[in-house]
Design an enzyme around this catalytic site. Sequence first.
Site, PDB file in Angstrom:
ATOM      1  N   SER A 119       0.824  -1.200   0.000  1.00 33.16           N
ATOM      2  CA  SER A 119       0.000   0.000   0.000  1.00 33.16           C
ATOM      3  C   SER A 119       0.859   1.251   0.000  1.00 33.16           C
ATOM      4  O   SER A 119       0.331   2.347  -0.108  1.00 33.16           O
ATOM      5  CB  SER A 119      -0.919  -0.013   1.212  1.00 33.16           C
ATOM      6  OG  SER A 119      -0.243  -0.492   2.334  1.00 33.16           O
ATOM      7  N   HIS A 140      -2.086  -2.620  -6.523  1.00 32.89           N
ATOM      8  CA  HIS A 140      -2.636  -2.311  -5.203  1.00 32.89           C
ATOM      9  C   HIS A 140      -4.166  -2.390  -5.201  1.00 32.89           C
ATOM     10  O   HIS A 140      -4.839  -1.527  -5.760  1.00 32.89           O
ATOM     11  CB  HIS A 140      -2.146  -0.901  -4.795  1.00 32.89           C
ATOM     12  CG  HIS A 140      -2.605  -0.480  -3.444  1.00 32.89           C
ATOM     13  ND1 HIS A 140      -2.876   0.830  -3.117  1.00 32.89           N
ATOM     14  CD2 HIS A 140      -2.849  -1.199  -2.309  1.00 32.89           C
ATOM     15  CE1 HIS A 140      -3.265   0.898  -1.858  1.00 32.89           C
ATOM     16  NE2 HIS A 140      -3.266  -0.319  -1.355  1.00 32.89           N
ATOM     17  N   GLU A 152      -4.756   0.142  -8.126  1.00 31.55           N
ATOM     18  CA  GLU A 152      -3.719   1.112  -8.478  1.00 31.55           C
ATOM     19  C   GLU A 152      -2.570   0.351  -9.123  1.00 31.55           C
ATOM     20  O   GLU A 152      -2.155  -0.694  -8.606  1.00 31.55           O
ATOM     21  CB  GLU A 152      -3.181   1.783  -7.206  1.00 31.55           C
ATOM     22  CG  GLU A 152      -3.774   3.117  -6.905  1.00 31.55           C
ATOM     23  CD  GLU A 152      -3.148   3.763  -5.666  1.00 31.55           C
ATOM     24  OE1 GLU A 152      -2.788   4.923  -5.754  1.00 31.55           O
ATOM     25  OE2 GLU A 152      -3.025   3.105  -4.612  1.00 31.55           O
ATOM     26  N   ASN A 190      -3.511   6.131  -0.824  1.00 33.70           N
ATOM     27  CA  ASN A 190      -3.108   6.258   0.582  1.00 33.70           C
ATOM     28  C   ASN A 190      -2.445   7.595   0.893  1.00 33.70           C
ATOM     29  O   ASN A 190      -2.460   8.044   2.037  1.00 33.70           O
ATOM     30  CB  ASN A 190      -2.215   5.098   0.986  1.00 33.70           C
ATOM     31  CG  ASN A 190      -3.039   3.849   1.233  1.00 33.70           C
ATOM     32  OD1 ASN A 190      -4.161   3.945   1.728  1.00 33.70           O
ATOM     33  ND2 ASN A 190      -2.524   2.698   0.868  1.00 33.70           N
TER      34      ASN A 190
HETATM   35  N1  3HC Z   1     -16.480  -8.954   1.197  1.00 37.50           N
HETATM   36  C1  3HC Z   1     -17.401  -9.108   0.225  1.00 37.50           C
HETATM   37  N2  3HC Z   1     -18.494  -8.321   0.107  1.00 37.50           N
HETATM   38  C2  3HC Z   1     -18.664  -7.353   1.017  1.00 37.50           C
HETATM   39  C3  3HC Z   1     -17.751  -7.136   2.070  1.00 37.50           C
HETATM   40  C4  3HC Z   1     -16.633  -7.984   2.142  1.00 37.50           C
HETATM   41  N3  3HC Z   1     -15.702  -7.855   3.097  1.00 37.50           N
HETATM   42  N4  3HC Z   1     -18.208  -6.109   2.820  1.00 37.50           N
HETATM   43  C5  3HC Z   1     -19.352  -5.693   2.242  1.00 37.50           C
HETATM   44  N5  3HC Z   1     -19.612  -6.436   1.168  1.00 37.50           N
HETATM   45  C6  3HC Z   1     -20.758  -6.306   0.248  1.00 37.50           C
HETATM   46  C7  3HC Z   1     -22.044  -6.615   0.962  1.00 37.50           C
HETATM   47  O1  3HC Z   1     -22.307  -7.982   0.933  1.00 37.50           O
HETATM   48  C8  3HC Z   1     -23.043  -5.808   0.163  1.00 37.50           C
HETATM   49  O2  3HC Z   1     -23.376  -6.487  -1.044  1.00 37.50           O
HETATM   50  P1  3HC Z   1     -24.848  -6.340  -1.707  1.00 37.50           P
HETATM   51  O3  3HC Z   1     -25.039  -4.878  -1.970  1.00 37.50           O
HETATM   52  O4  3HC Z   1     -24.705  -7.157  -2.947  1.00 37.50           O
HETATM   53  O5  3HC Z   1     -25.790  -6.901  -0.720  1.00 37.50           O
HETATM   54  C9  3HC Z   1     -22.265  -4.549  -0.238  1.00 37.50           C
HETATM   55  O6  3HC Z   1     -20.875  -4.917  -0.145  1.00 37.50           O
HETATM   56  C10 3HC Z   1     -22.571  -3.429   0.673  1.00 37.50           C
HETATM   57  O7  3HC Z   1     -22.288  -3.849   1.997  1.00 37.50           O
HETATM   58  P2  3HC Z   1     -23.183  -3.494   3.274  1.00 37.50           P
HETATM   59  O8  3HC Z   1     -24.617  -3.291   2.845  1.00 37.50           O
HETATM   60  O9  3HC Z   1     -22.911  -4.489   4.338  1.00 37.50           O
HETATM   61  O10 3HC Z   1     -22.596  -2.167   3.866  1.00 37.50           O
HETATM   62  P3  3HC Z   1     -22.206  -0.837   3.144  1.00 37.50           P
HETATM   63  O11 3HC Z   1     -23.213  -0.440   2.129  1.00 37.50           O
HETATM   64  O12 3HC Z   1     -21.844   0.080   4.231  1.00 37.50           O
HETATM   65  O13 3HC Z   1     -20.877  -1.200   2.348  1.00 37.50           O
HETATM   66  C11 3HC Z   1     -18.544  -1.142   2.286  1.00 37.50           C
HETATM   67  C12 3HC Z   1     -19.749  -1.715   2.979  1.00 37.50           C
HETATM   68  C13 3HC Z   1     -18.506  -1.641   0.843  1.00 37.50           C
HETATM   69  C14 3HC Z   1     -17.323  -1.657   3.037  1.00 37.50           C
HETATM   70  C15 3HC Z   1     -18.659   0.419   2.296  1.00 37.50           C
HETATM   71  O14 3HC Z   1     -18.892   0.857   3.600  1.00 37.50           O
HETATM   72  C16 3HC Z   1     -17.446   1.109   1.747  1.00 37.50           C
HETATM   73  O15 3HC Z   1     -17.281   1.265   0.552  1.00 37.50           O
HETATM   74  N6  3HC Z   1     -16.568   1.558   2.668  1.00 37.50           N
HETATM   75  C17 3HC Z   1     -15.316   2.227   2.268  1.00 37.50           C
HETATM   76  C18 3HC Z   1     -14.299   1.198   1.872  1.00 37.50           C
HETATM   77  C19 3HC Z   1     -13.020   1.825   1.453  1.00 37.50           C
HETATM   78  O16 3HC Z   1     -12.845   3.034   1.404  1.00 37.50           O
HETATM   79  N7  3HC Z   1     -12.053   0.981   1.132  1.00 37.50           N
HETATM   80  C20 3HC Z   1     -10.742   1.419   0.727  1.00 37.50           C
HETATM   81  C21 3HC Z   1      -9.840   1.361   1.887  1.00 37.50           C
HETATM   82  S1  3HC Z   1      -8.242   1.885   1.458  1.00 37.50           S
HETATM   83  C22 3HC Z   1      -7.473   0.510   1.006  1.00 37.50           C
HETATM   84  O17 3HC Z   1      -7.998  -0.574   0.982  1.00 37.50           O
HETATM   85  C23 3HC Z   1      -6.059   0.683   0.657  1.00 37.50           C
HETATM   86  C24 3HC Z   1      -5.181  -0.052   1.636  1.00 37.50           C
HETATM   87  O18 3HC Z   1      -3.864   0.031   1.153  1.00 37.50           O
HETATM   88  C25 3HC Z   1      -5.223   0.493   3.017  1.00 37.50           C
END
Ligand code: 3HC
Length: 284
Positions: A119, A140, A152, A190
């Site tokens: 990352s 990424h 990325e 990030n």
């Molecule tokens: N695995 C698979 N599917 C998942 C999941 C997981 N871990 N978490 C959620 N989902 C699916 C759910 O099953 C749901 O699917 P559906 O719409 O088909 O029923 C859908 O995603 C939406 O989930 P929820 O209804 O439970 O909840 P939300 O609408 O709040 O969505 C989320 C959850 C997708 C995690 C959303 O909150 C989100 O987009 N959060 C931000 C995530 C983000 O910013 N990620 C980037 C982080 S930075 C990174 O990764 C870089 C690293 O280097 C640090």
Amino acid sequence: MEINKLGIVGAGQMGAGIAQVAASAGIDVWINDISDELIAKGISKITKSLEKLVSKKKITKDDAEGIASRLHKAPGLGDLAEADFVVEAATEREDLKLMLFDKLSKITDDNTILASNTSSISITRIGSATQRPDKVIGMHFMNPVPVMKLVEIIRGLTTSEATTQTTVALAERLGKTCAYSKDLPGFIVNRILMPMINEAIYALYEGIGKPEDIDTGMKLGANQPMGPLALADLIGLDTCLAIMEVLHRGLGDSKYRPCPLLRQYVDSGRLGRKTGRGFHNYGE
Ligand code: 3HC
């Protein structure tokens, strides 16, 4: 170059997520980690995720069985010798990644592309640990991998055009969209996201608001899908700290100093969802 056999190093949340999307795209995946137990845990996480998709009628039971049949255990790095492409998704520690890339470049064929899901660590430096930096690239993925559409792509100083094209084609086969970043600390996502999360932790540290209020503020006030502290818990506080340290060290600007509260949480073992507790409680 067609990828039929994908190696993945690291069966944690990122490695398991990458394995799930690759197997779902019809690719056979070999998963490696430091113990059989961790590999089994990663595979069990994927099968649970597939069961959920079946129960939501997003895929059929047959699809899930087909995907699961493409997941293979690779207890030793040597089991990745035949891979066409390897994605490393191990812990975010530079010494570990340099050691893994040195070994992988000796074990695999000279044509095998070695991608890192790092990352924030320099792809050029990771490439230098191998005899073929032209075949080393940053790929990424975002967490949760099955849901997030972005990959990325980071080219090191000497990553070749052919390596880049093969990696982009693989990302697209997995249903992802690519954004290209220069090989500078934190890349694009990030570099922007982590200081925002770190600032949210400072807001908590300075008593500006409670975790619920900070998250509700950013969720409803800035239309973020989840609040920054909940997102830190999802990413893992140890990973957030490691990324802030890379930004701080690599860019030399005090604005990237990790919040002392983040360090304290990591020291105490509160790493977020994976340990049941971070800024929020997930029932330890
Ligand atoms: N695995 C698979 N599917 C998942 C999941 C997981 N871990 N978490 C959620 N989902 C699916 C759910 O099953 C749901 O699917 P559906 O719409 O088909 O029923 C859908 O995603 C939406 O989930 P929820 O209804 O439970 O909840 P939300 O609408 O709040 O969505 C989320 C959850 C997708 C995690 C959303 O909150 C989100 O987009 N959060 C931000 C995530 C983000 O910013 N990620 C980037 C982080 S930075 C990174 O990764 C870089 C690293 O280097 C640090």
